[in-house]
Design a protein around this motif. Structure first.
Motif, mmCIF file in Angstrom:
data_model
loop_
_atom_site.group_PDB
_atom_site.id
_atom_site.type_symbol
_atom_site.label_atom_id
_atom_site.label_comp_id
_atom_site.label_asym_id
_atom_site.label_seq_id
_atom_site.Cartn_x
_atom_site.Cartn_y
_atom_site.Cartn_z
ATOM 1 N N ALA A 1 0.831 -1.199 0.000
ATOM 2 C CA ALA A 1 0.000 0.000 0.000
ATOM 3 C C ALA A 1 0.867 1.252 0.000
ATOM 4 C CB ALA A 1 -0.920 -0.005 1.216
ATOM 5 N N SER A 2 2.021 1.153 0.651
ATOM 6 C CA SER A 2 2.897 2.319 0.768
ATOM 7 C C SER A 2 3.455 2.751 -0.583
ATOM 8 C CB SER A 2 4.033 2.017 1.739
ATOM 9 O OG SER A 2 4.729 0.859 1.313
ATOM 10 N N ASP A 3 3.335 1.890 -1.600
ATOM 11 C CA ASP A 3 3.805 2.254 -2.941
ATOM 12 C C ASP A 3 3.093 3.482 -3.498
ATOM 13 O OD1 ASP A 3 5.431 0.110 -2.772
ATOM 14 O OD2 ASP A 3 4.690 -0.936 -4.541
ATOM 15 N N VAL A 4 1.918 3.799 -2.950
ATOM 16 C CA VAL A 4 1.196 4.961 -3.482
ATOM 17 C C VAL A 4 2.008 6.248 -3.301
ATOM 18 C CG1 VAL A 4 -1.138 4.015 -3.210
ATOM 19 C CG2 VAL A 4 -0.143 5.358 -1.368
ATOM 20 N N ARG A 5 2.907 6.264 -2.330
ATOM 21 C CA ARG A 5 3.713 7.466 -2.095
ATOM 22 C C ARG A 5 4.642 7.765 -3.269
ATOM 23 N NH1 ARG A 5 3.746 9.678 2.981
ATOM 24 N NH2 ARG A 5 2.627 8.452 4.542
ATOM 25 N N SER A 6 5.311 6.739 -3.775
ATOM 26 C CA SER A 6 6.315 6.959 -4.812
ATOM 27 C C SER A 6 5.748 6.810 -6.226
ATOM 28 C CB SER A 6 7.465 5.962 -4.619
ATOM 29 O OG SER A 6 6.945 4.639 -4.571
ATOM 30 N N ARG A 7 4.769 5.956 -6.400
ATOM 31 C CA ARG A 7 4.292 5.678 -7.767
ATOM 32 C C ARG A 7 3.136 6.634 -8.103
ATOM 33 N NH1 ARG A 7 3.954 -0.749 -7.395
ATOM 34 N NH2 ARG A 7 3.023 -0.526 -9.475
ATOM 35 N N THR A 8 3.508 7.882 -8.368
ATOM 36 C CA THR A 8 2.499 8.938 -8.520
ATOM 37 C C THR A 8 1.620 8.738 -9.756
ATOM 38 O OG1 THR A 8 4.199 10.240 -9.639
ATOM 39 C CG2 THR A 8 3.833 10.692 -7.299
ATOM 40 N N GLU A 9 2.103 7.984 -10.755
ATOM 41 C CA GLU A 9 1.304 7.783 -11.968
ATOM 42 C C GLU A 9 0.481 6.500 -11.952
ATOM 43 O OE1 GLU A 9 0.826 10.348 -13.914
ATOM 44 O OE2 GLU A 9 2.168 11.269 -12.438
ATOM 45 N N ALA A 10 0.432 5.857 -10.785
ATOM 46 C CA ALA A 10 -0.433 4.673 -10.668
ATOM 47 C C ALA A 10 -1.887 5.114 -10.833
ATOM 48 C CB ALA A 10 -0.230 4.011 -9.311
ATOM 49 N N SER A 11 -2.705 4.233 -11.405
ATOM 50 C CA SER A 11 -4.090 4.584 -11.739
ATOM 51 C C SER A 11 -4.863 5.117 -10.529
ATOM 52 C CB SER A 11 -4.806 3.371 -12.341
ATOM 53 O OG SER A 11 -4.738 2.261 -11.466
ATOM 54 N N ILE A 12 -4.643 4.534 -9.356
ATOM 55 C CA ILE A 12 -5.400 4.992 -8.183
ATOM 56 C C ILE A 12 -5.009 6.428 -7.819
ATOM 57 C CG2 ILE A 12 -3.776 3.888 -6.534
ATOM 58 C CD1 ILE A 12 -7.590 4.508 -6.088
ATOM 59 N N ASN A 13 -3.723 6.770 -7.971
ATOM 60 C CA ASN A 13 -3.287 8.142 -7.672
ATOM 61 C C ASN A 13 -3.831 9.141 -8.691
ATOM 62 O OD1 ASN A 13 -1.874 7.869 -5.249
ATOM 63 N ND2 ASN A 13 -0.003 7.185 -6.289
ATOM 64 N N VAL A 14 -3.828 8.748 -9.948
ATOM 65 C CA VAL A 14 -4.389 9.627 -10.981
ATOM 66 C C VAL A 14 -5.880 9.862 -10.687
ATOM 67 C CG1 VAL A 14 -4.895 9.859 -13.447
ATOM 68 C CG2 VAL A 14 -2.691 8.899 -12.701
ATOM 69 N N ALA A 15 -6.564 8.799 -10.276
ATOM 70 C CA ALA A 15 -8.011 8.908 -9.998
ATOM 71 C C ALA A 15 -8.286 9.824 -8.800
ATOM 72 C CB ALA A 15 -8.597 7.520 -9.767
ATOM 73 N N THR A 16 -7.539 9.663 -7.717
ATOM 74 C CA THR A 16 -7.799 10.524 -6.549
ATOM 75 C C THR A 16 -7.416 11.976 -6.846
ATOM 76 O OG1 THR A 16 -5.690 9.809 -5.577
ATOM 77 C CG2 THR A 16 -7.649 8.745 -4.745
ATOM 78 N N ARG A 17 -6.384 12.169 -7.702
ATOM 79 C CA ARG A 17 -6.024 13.544 -8.065
ATOM 80 C C ARG A 17 -7.132 14.224 -8.870
ATOM 81 N NH1 ARG A 17 -0.638 11.838 -8.849
ATOM 82 N NH2 ARG A 17 -0.858 11.881 -11.114
ATOM 83 N N LEU A 18 -7.849 13.447 -9.684
ATOM 84 C CA LEU A 18 -8.984 14.016 -10.436
ATOM 85 C C LEU A 18 -10.022 14.585 -9.461
ATOM 86 C CD1 LEU A 18 -9.414 11.250 -13.183
ATOM 87 C CD2 LEU A 18 -8.794 13.654 -13.591
ATOM 88 N N VAL A 19 -10.176 13.915 -8.319
ATOM 89 C CA VAL A 19 -11.129 14.399 -7.304
ATOM 90 C C VAL A 19 -10.572 15.663 -6.643
ATOM 91 C CG1 VAL A 19 -12.306 13.848 -5.133
ATOM 92 C CG2 VAL A 19 -12.046 12.081 -6.892
ATOM 93 N N LYS A 20 -9.313 15.608 -6.291
ATOM 94 C CA LYS A 20 -8.693 16.763 -5.632
ATOM 95 C C LYS A 20 -8.736 18.007 -6.529
ATOM 96 C CE LYS A 20 -4.328 18.435 -3.741
ATOM 97 N NZ LYS A 20 -4.719 18.903 -2.411
ATOM 98 N N ASP A 21 -8.502 17.784 -7.844
ATOM 99 C CA ASP A 21 -8.435 18.897 -8.787
ATOM 100 C C ASP A 21 -9.821 19.355 -9.257
ATOM 101 O OD1 ASP A 21 -5.742 18.643 -8.477
ATOM 102 O OD2 ASP A 21 -5.390 17.619 -10.378
#
Lengths: 334, 334
Positions: free
Chosen positions: A77-97
């Motif tokens: 789970a901690s991989d979300v910190r470094s792997r910024t282009e992972a699909s889950i990170n892109v998806a949560t950023r869409l919400v933030k933005d």
């Protein structure tokens, strides 16, 4: 927040998440889009367009948002910190933005939780976000939380979660003044662990909550209360036991129905009835579980989710958006 | 301890304990006595002789030991301190005084536990006694402990309980090198509460234990391990949920089988098969749950126990006596 004449924001789906990858995600998104839900499919564009090609999806409100990486079910789970282009990170950023109103993922639960928390932050008044599960009961379903986000908790977390769940059930599920039970090992207020004794006192004093008192393990499926609050360790054990037990008992029933020629004939006649019981116990009915307490709408599903679960998760997310769940949660906690 | 040519000590039964009082206790004791188990029936002599009069019990190895008081199911466990003539206290004193080898009670669980602990004390090397429950699984049954004696625990308790349960299963149930699972929220050693992480480290280092690692809620009924250790809060919730869920699902199946004329005919044909599933889930099969870690044999049953459960509890107690369970537990912990 959104003015009434503005088109509601779409839902970001981590379309690569889950045991089966893109296929059930795209199929579920197509089904949701057919009833008017706009969905951003986040993931490998080649893969997602290939899946979309299998459906008559050209005129549906679906859009692919590219993400080159995906956090697998067996990764950390901690991989979300470094792997910024992972699909889950892109998806949560869409919400933030402000480009999506909610994120839905059938992928790695821990990674989804971590990504939502890191990207969106917490609501004011919430120490720790919690995952709320829908558990089938004799009266419909109960909301059980936390089911895994927090193994070690403090009494005030339980009181906050009771409030979050009460708003959620009222706003999204239409349950007025839902009752709150505190999971313990006896109905009497003086029974339980130190955590439960202190949480009981907090819940009893809390204003605006319909606190029922302590409930026991046997009360969960009876549907004694609309909401059952507990720490994330007990809640996770309870959820996995409840799902596992249903499977084991159904396996035994299936064996019993094929144990003799007579039973096999009987099985044909009772099949429809037993199917309805199995449907009641099917987790895909509820689609996904809200992560309550983050500053954004986030829903986390089973890795084994099928298209029906994905569709139902997207519909629930749309309902939460339309009812302004996030605003209502902020008001209740702030 | 007992020389081979000496008659084994009888079992003290709290014959007034349980929801239905003397009736199922006496009937169960008569059934156990018929297969050679000597029982001391502790309680109101008038009531007990009246119950005995309903059975052809004159020549059976049964004896009434008078006790003028009984702690009711709704009273406080702490009453055992002051009410020295309560049936449960008289029964545990028979064990302490060497007049009985074991105490069995279907009465107030907390009172039974407190009475056993106060009267008999703890085994050397045991911080807290634990109640072990038999849970039906796909492979037979699993031993789950603690199921309610200790809501707040320390990591070393879990390690001691793993040892107690391993000896119990080996000696009384004939399972060689039983496997031990630590209940958690993920199979990986790094997942779980702080308590579980520390207990995992202790169990991994413990000599003479067949430690499997972490198990999840879904593993319990699968029978992944012979033994599942957890704190008394989680264990109690798990046990009550497992029993409650079986009842709810069976209620649904029953409704489904009477939902139409066709289903009713089918129900007649599958009845025998479903009966076998219900039997698997019937707690009375196991009779009562051992309280492990006290200096004496003690078994605690359901308040709703029927005569079959009482009989099975007495047979299990006799088996524990014959196998010198207490001596074996002392050897393993000392």
């Amino acid at each position: 927040m959104t003015a009434m004449n503005v088109e509601p924001l779409p839902i970001a789906l981590d379309a690569m998440g889950g045991d089966s990858g893109a296929s059930p995600n795209v199929e579920g998104a197509v089904a949701a889009a057919r009833v008017g839900v706009r969905v951003l499919l986040v993931g490998d564009p080649v893969r997602l367009h290939a899946e979309l090609g299998k459906h008559a999806a050209a005129d549906l409100p679906l859009e692919v948002v590219p993400a080159v990486d995906v956090i697998g079910m067996d990764e950390h789970a901690s991989d979300v910190r470094s792997r910024t282009e992972a699909s889950i990170n892109v998806a949560t950023r869409l919400v933030k933005d402000g480009k999506a109103c909610a994120v839905v993922s059938m992928g790695h639960s821990g990674a989804t939780m971590a990504s939502a928390l890191l990207t969106l932050g917490r609501l004011k008044g919430v120490d720790r976000p919690a995952i709320l599960a829908h558990v089938p009961t004799q009266k419909g379903f109960a909301a059980l939380l936390d089911v895994g986000a927090n193994a070690d908790v403090k009494p005030q977390y339980l009181a906050q979660w009771a409030r979050l769940a009460s708003v959620y059930l009222g706003v999204v599920e239409g349950r007025d003044k839902p009752s709150v039970g505190l999971l313990s090992i006896g109905e009497e207020p003086h029974k339980g662990s130190q955590l439960v004794l202190e949480a009981h006192a907090l819940l009893k004093e809390a204003s605006g909550l319909n606190f029922y008192g302590n409930v026991e393990g046997k009360d969960i499926l009876k549907g004694t209360t609309d909401i059952v609050v507990t720490d994330g360790f007990t809640g996770n054990v309870v959820l996995k036991l409840a799902e596992g037990e249903a499977k084991v008992i159904f396996g035994w029933v299936r064996d019993a129905l094929t144990s003799s020629a007579t039973a096999k004939i009987g099985a044909l006649l009772v099949r429809r009835g037993l199917r309805s019981v199995a449907d009641k116990l099917d987790p895909s009915t509820y689609g996904a579980q809200p992560l309550l307490g983050v500053r954004g709408l986030a829903f986390i599903g089973h890795g084994s989710a099928d298209a029906k679960a994905v569709k139902n998760a997207l519909l629930r997310a749309a309902r939460a958006r339309d009812a302004d769940l996030l605003g209502r949660l902020s008001d209740a906690l702030g």
